[in-house]
Design a protein around this motif. Structure first.
Motif, PDB file in Angstrom:
ATOM      1  N   ILE A 142       7.553  -0.814  10.206  1.00  0.00           N
ATOM      2  CA  ILE A 142       6.235  -0.562   9.636  1.00  0.00           C
ATOM      3  C   ILE A 142       5.684  -1.926   9.232  1.00  0.00           C
ATOM      4  CG2 ILE A 142       4.952   0.593   7.808  1.00  0.00           C
ATOM      5  CD1 ILE A 142       7.383   2.502   7.547  1.00  0.00           C
ATOM      6  N   PRO A 143       4.525  -2.310   9.705  1.00  0.00           N
ATOM      7  CA  PRO A 143       4.009  -3.636   9.358  1.00  0.00           C
ATOM      8  C   PRO A 143       3.633  -3.728   7.877  1.00  0.00           C
ATOM      9  CG  PRO A 143       2.393  -2.414  10.629  1.00  0.00           C
ATOM     10  CD  PRO A 143       3.638  -1.574  10.596  1.00  0.00           C
ATOM     11  N   ASP A 144       3.741  -4.937   7.343  1.00  0.00           N
ATOM     12  CA  ASP A 144       3.295  -5.198   5.978  1.00  0.00           C
ATOM     13  C   ASP A 144       1.784  -5.029   5.902  1.00  0.00           C
ATOM     14  OD1 ASP A 144       5.857  -5.965   4.985  1.00  0.00           O
ATOM     15  OD2 ASP A 144       5.612  -7.930   5.906  1.00  0.00           O
ATOM     16  N   THR A 174       5.531 -11.871  -1.390  1.00  0.00           N
ATOM     17  CA  THR A 174       6.737 -12.153  -2.154  1.00  0.00           C
ATOM     18  C   THR A 174       7.928 -11.504  -1.470  1.00  0.00           C
ATOM     19  OG1 THR A 174       6.467 -10.214  -3.563  1.00  0.00           O
ATOM     20  CG2 THR A 174       5.398 -12.224  -4.290  1.00  0.00           C
ATOM     21  N   ARG A 175       9.079 -12.172  -1.571  1.00  0.00           N
ATOM     22  CA  ARG A 175      10.303 -11.652  -0.944  1.00  0.00           C
ATOM     23  C   ARG A 175      11.443 -11.699  -1.944  1.00  0.00           C
ATOM     24  NH1 ARG A 175       7.487 -14.084   3.101  1.00  0.00           N
ATOM     25  NH2 ARG A 175       7.188 -12.826   4.951  1.00  0.00           N
ATOM     26  N   CYS A 176      12.182 -10.621  -1.994  1.00  0.00           N
ATOM     27  CA  CYS A 176      13.363 -10.561  -2.853  1.00  0.00           C
ATOM     28  C   CYS A 176      14.465 -11.408  -2.223  1.00  0.00           C
ATOM     29  CB  CYS A 176      13.818  -9.113  -2.994  1.00  0.00           C
ATOM     30  SG  CYS A 176      15.354  -8.942  -3.906  1.00  0.00           S
ATOM     31  N   PRO A 177      15.104 -12.289  -2.985  1.00  0.00           N
ATOM     32  CA  PRO A 177      16.143 -13.130  -2.405  1.00  0.00           C
ATOM     33  C   PRO A 177      17.453 -12.397  -2.132  1.00  0.00           C
ATOM     34  CG  PRO A 177      15.918 -13.596  -4.742  1.00  0.00           C
ATOM     35  CD  PRO A 177      14.824 -12.627  -4.379  1.00  0.00           C
ATOM     36  N   ASP A 178      17.656 -11.235  -2.742  1.00  0.00           N
ATOM     37  CA  ASP A 178      18.942 -10.543  -2.636  1.00  0.00           C
ATOM     38  C   ASP A 178      18.900  -9.217  -1.894  1.00  0.00           C
ATOM     39  OD1 ASP A 178      20.100 -12.572  -4.203  1.00  0.00           O
ATOM     40  OD2 ASP A 178      19.411 -11.580  -6.024  1.00  0.00           O
ATOM     41  N   ALA A 179      17.725  -8.800  -1.445  1.00  0.00           N
ATOM     42  CA  ALA A 179      17.590  -7.512  -0.761  1.00  0.00           C
ATOM     43  C   ALA A 179      16.397  -7.612   0.197  1.00  0.00           C
ATOM     44  CB  ALA A 179      17.382  -6.385  -1.767  1.00  0.00           C
ATOM     45  N   PRO A 180      16.315  -6.703   1.173  1.00  0.00           N
ATOM     46  CA  PRO A 180      15.267  -6.819   2.201  1.00  0.00           C
ATOM     47  C   PRO A 180      13.904  -6.253   1.783  1.00  0.00           C
ATOM     48  CG  PRO A 180      16.673  -4.965   2.706  1.00  0.00           C
ATOM     49  CD  PRO A 180      17.259  -5.621   1.478  1.00  0.00           C
ATOM     50  N   HIS A 181      13.410  -6.687   0.625  1.00  0.00           N
ATOM     51  CA  HIS A 181      12.116  -6.220   0.118  1.00  0.00           C
ATOM     52  C   HIS A 181      11.058  -7.300   0.327  1.00  0.00           C
ATOM     53  CE1 HIS A 181      14.451  -3.133  -1.837  1.00  0.00           C
ATOM     54  NE2 HIS A 181      15.044  -4.010  -2.619  1.00  0.00           N
ATOM     55  N   THR A 182       9.904  -6.895   0.855  1.00  0.00           N
ATOM     56  CA  THR A 182       8.747  -7.773   0.992  1.00  0.00           C
ATOM     57  C   THR A 182       7.553  -7.069   0.369  1.00  0.00           C
ATOM     58  OG1 THR A 182       9.582  -8.677   3.064  1.00  0.00           O
ATOM     59  CG2 THR A 182       7.242  -8.987   2.616  1.00  0.00           C
ATOM     60  N   SER A 185      -8.834  -6.485  -8.932  1.00  0.00           N
ATOM     61  CA  SER A 185      -8.474  -5.249  -8.234  1.00  0.00           C
ATOM     62  C   SER A 185      -7.632  -5.680  -7.043  1.00  0.00           C
ATOM     63  CB  SER A 185      -9.705  -4.462  -7.787  1.00  0.00           C
ATOM     64  OG  SER A 185     -10.462  -5.222  -6.865  1.00  0.00           O
ATOM     65  N   PHE A 186      -6.673  -4.847  -6.678  1.00  0.00           N
ATOM     66  CA  PHE A 186      -5.794  -5.242  -5.580  1.00  0.00           C
ATOM     67  C   PHE A 186      -5.267  -4.016  -4.856  1.00  0.00           C
ATOM     68  CE2 PHE A 186      -2.582  -4.031  -8.494  1.00  0.00           C
ATOM     69  CZ  PHE A 186      -1.502  -3.655  -7.704  1.00  0.00           C
ATOM     70  N   GLU A 187      -4.721  -4.276  -3.696  1.00  0.00           N
ATOM     71  CA  GLU A 187      -3.956  -3.295  -2.939  1.00  0.00           C
ATOM     72  C   GLU A 187      -2.837  -4.042  -2.234  1.00  0.00           C
ATOM     73  OE1 GLU A 187      -6.860  -2.650   0.838  1.00  0.00           O
ATOM     74  OE2 GLU A 187      -7.536  -1.812  -1.083  1.00  0.00           O
ATOM     75  N   GLY A 188      -1.866  -3.299  -1.783  1.00  0.00           N
ATOM     76  CA  GLY A 188      -0.764  -3.959  -1.109  1.00  0.00           C
ATOM     77  C   GLY A 188       0.335  -2.995  -0.731  1.00  0.00           C
ATOM     78  N   THR A 189       1.405  -3.559  -0.191  1.00  0.00           N
ATOM     79  CA  THR A 189       2.551  -2.755   0.239  1.00  0.00           C
ATOM     80  C   THR A 189       3.849  -3.371  -0.266  1.00  0.00           C
ATOM     81  OG1 THR A 189       2.703  -3.991   2.329  1.00  0.00           O
ATOM     82  CG2 THR A 189       1.452  -1.934   2.362  1.00  0.00           C
TER      83      THR A 189
END
Length: 163
Positions: A29-31, A105-113, A126-130
Protein backbone atom coordinates in the motif's frame (compact mmCIF):
# COMPACT_ATOMS: atom_id res chain seq x y z
CA UNK A 1 12.96 -40.65 2.95
CA UNK A 2 15.78 -38.12 3.45
CA UNK A 3 15.18 -36.72 -0.06
CA UNK A 4 11.49 -36.25 0.74
CA UNK A 5 12.32 -34.22 3.88
CA UNK A 6 14.86 -32.12 1.97
CA UNK A 7 12.32 -31.42 -0.74
CA UNK A 8 9.65 -30.45 1.80
CA UNK A 9 12.15 -28.22 3.65
CA UNK A 10 13.10 -26.50 0.39
CA UNK A 11 9.44 -25.99 -0.47
CA UNK A 12 8.80 -24.37 2.93
CA UNK A 13 11.80 -22.05 2.49
CA UNK A 14 10.66 -21.02 -0.99
CA UNK A 15 7.15 -20.34 0.26
CA UNK A 16 8.38 -18.32 3.22
CA UNK A 17 11.11 -16.20 1.64
CA UNK A 18 10.77 -16.48 -2.11
CA UNK A 19 10.00 -13.27 -4.00
CA UNK A 20 6.91 -14.69 -5.65
CA UNK A 21 5.40 -15.86 -2.37
CA UNK A 22 5.99 -12.49 -0.77
CA UNK A 23 4.26 -10.76 -3.67
CA UNK A 24 1.31 -13.12 -3.31
CA UNK A 25 1.05 -12.65 0.45
CA UNK A 26 1.83 -8.95 0.70
CA UNK A 27 0.29 -6.41 -1.61
CA UNK A 28 1.98 -3.11 -0.84
CA UNK A 29 0.00 0.00 0.00
CA UNK A 30 1.69 3.27 -0.98
CA UNK A 31 2.40 5.93 1.63
CA UNK A 32 0.45 9.18 1.58
CA UNK A 33 0.98 10.87 -1.79
CA UNK A 34 2.38 14.31 -1.00
CA UNK A 35 1.55 16.77 -3.80
CA UNK A 36 4.26 17.77 -6.24
CA UNK A 37 5.40 21.26 -5.31
CA UNK A 38 8.52 23.42 -5.11
CA UNK A 39 9.50 21.89 -1.75
CA UNK A 40 12.46 23.36 0.10
CA UNK A 41 14.33 22.12 3.15
CA UNK A 42 12.43 23.16 6.26
CA UNK A 43 13.40 26.02 8.54
CA UNK A 44 10.37 28.33 8.44
CA UNK A 45 8.60 26.42 11.22
CA UNK A 46 11.67 26.00 13.43
CA UNK A 47 11.03 26.74 17.12
CA UNK A 48 7.28 26.17 16.69
CA UNK A 49 5.01 23.58 18.28
CA UNK A 50 1.43 22.73 17.36
CA UNK A 51 -0.88 20.82 19.69
CA UNK A 52 -3.18 18.72 17.55
CA UNK A 53 -6.28 16.63 17.93
CA UNK A 54 -6.05 13.80 15.43
CA UNK A 55 -8.65 11.35 14.17
CA UNK A 56 -7.83 7.89 12.87
CA UNK A 57 -10.10 7.74 9.84
CA UNK A 58 -10.76 3.98 9.91
CA UNK A 59 -11.80 3.80 13.59
CA UNK A 60 -12.70 7.41 14.46
CA UNK A 61 -10.34 7.12 17.47
CA UNK A 62 -9.11 10.50 18.68
CA UNK A 63 -5.47 11.04 19.60
CA UNK A 64 -3.80 14.08 21.15
CA UNK A 65 -0.42 14.87 19.62
CA UNK A 66 2.09 17.65 19.31
CA UNK A 67 4.22 18.54 16.31
CA UNK A 68 7.56 20.18 17.01
CA UNK A 69 9.94 21.81 14.55
CA UNK A 70 13.61 22.43 15.32
CA UNK A 71 16.73 22.93 13.21
CA UNK A 72 15.03 21.77 10.01
CA UNK A 73 13.63 18.70 11.78
CA UNK A 74 10.13 17.55 12.74
CA UNK A 75 8.88 15.36 15.57
CA UNK A 76 5.46 14.00 16.49
CA UNK A 77 5.09 13.28 20.20
CA UNK A 78 2.85 10.27 19.54
CA UNK A 79 5.32 8.77 17.06
CA UNK A 80 8.04 9.36 19.63
CA UNK A 81 6.10 7.59 22.39
CA UNK A 82 5.10 4.70 20.13
CA UNK A 83 8.47 3.89 18.56
CA UNK A 84 11.14 6.50 19.38
CA UNK A 85 10.99 7.85 15.82
CA UNK A 86 13.27 10.74 16.71
CA UNK A 87 13.62 13.85 14.57
CA UNK A 88 13.05 13.77 10.80
CA UNK A 89 13.71 16.37 8.13
CA UNK A 90 10.75 18.41 6.97
CA UNK A 91 10.09 20.45 3.84
CA UNK A 92 7.93 23.51 3.14
CA UNK A 93 6.59 25.74 0.41
CA UNK A 94 4.24 28.72 0.39
CA UNK A 95 1.31 29.15 -1.99
CA UNK A 96 -1.31 31.90 -1.79
CA UNK A 97 -0.29 32.77 1.76
CA UNK A 98 -0.57 29.16 2.99
CA UNK A 99 2.54 27.45 4.35
CA UNK A 100 2.57 23.76 3.38
CA UNK A 101 4.83 21.24 5.10
CA UNK A 102 5.61 17.56 4.79
CA UNK A 103 7.65 15.14 6.84
CA UNK A 104 8.30 11.42 6.48
CA UNK A 105 9.27 9.68 9.70
CA UNK A 106 10.56 6.13 10.12
CA UNK A 107 10.77 4.00 13.22
CA UNK A 108 14.35 2.78 13.69
CA UNK A 109 13.30 -0.51 15.32
CA UNK A 110 10.20 -1.58 13.37
CA UNK A 111 8.84 -1.27 9.81
CA UNK A 112 6.67 1.81 10.46
CA UNK A 113 6.62 4.82 8.12
CA UNK A 114 4.50 7.88 8.85
CA UNK A 115 3.96 10.59 6.24
CA UNK A 116 2.52 13.95 7.26
CA UNK A 117 1.24 16.66 4.93
CA UNK A 118 -0.02 19.83 6.54
CA UNK A 119 -0.96 23.44 6.08
CA UNK A 120 -0.30 26.32 8.46
CA UNK A 121 -2.50 29.41 8.38
CA UNK A 122 -2.41 32.14 11.05
CA UNK A 123 -0.96 29.93 13.81
CA UNK A 124 -3.24 26.98 13.13
CA UNK A 125 -2.29 23.70 11.49
CA UNK A 126 -4.35 21.11 9.65
CA UNK A 127 -2.87 17.89 8.35
CA UNK A 128 -3.49 14.47 6.92
CA UNK A 129 -1.27 11.49 6.50
CA UNK A 130 -0.70 7.77 6.77
CA UNK A 131 0.94 5.36 9.19
CA UNK A 132 2.09 2.31 7.23
CA UNK A 133 3.54 -0.88 8.68
CA UNK A 134 5.21 -3.17 6.18
CA UNK A 135 6.06 -6.74 7.02
CA UNK A 136 6.95 -9.46 4.55
CA UNK A 137 3.57 -11.14 5.04
CA UNK A 138 1.25 -8.07 5.19
CA UNK A 139 1.07 -4.32 4.94
CA UNK A 140 -1.25 -2.36 7.19
CA UNK A 141 -2.08 1.33 6.91
CA UNK A 142 -4.14 3.80 8.88
CA UNK A 143 -5.09 7.26 7.70
CA UNK A 144 -5.16 10.25 10.01
CA UNK A 145 -6.46 13.79 9.83
CA UNK A 146 -6.11 16.49 12.43
CA UNK A 147 -5.78 20.11 13.36
CA UNK A 148 -4.43 22.23 16.14
CA UNK A 149 -2.89 25.47 17.29
CA UNK A 150 0.23 26.71 19.02
CA UNK A 151 -1.68 26.86 22.31
CA UNK A 152 -2.10 23.55 24.17
CA UNK A 153 -5.53 22.62 25.45
CA UNK A 154 -6.13 21.39 28.98
CA UNK A 155 -6.45 17.89 27.52
CA UNK A 156 -2.99 18.20 25.93
CA UNK A 157 -1.51 19.34 29.24
CA UNK A 158 -3.18 16.44 31.09
CA UNK A 159 -1.99 13.95 28.45
CA UNK A 160 1.60 15.20 28.71
CA UNK A 161 1.97 16.16 25.03
CA UNK A 162 3.26 19.63 25.92
CA UNK A 163 6.72 18.68 27.15
Amino acid sequence: MRTLFQTLALLVVVLLVGDSSVALLNKDIPDYAVPDAPWEAGSVLDRMAFFTTDTIVETQDVVLDSFRFRDGKFQSSMCQVYCDFGWSEYQTFVEDGVLHFTATTRCPDAPHTVVFYGKVIDGSVSFEGTWTTRRWYWTHQVNAIGSGTTIPTEAHIAAGTTS
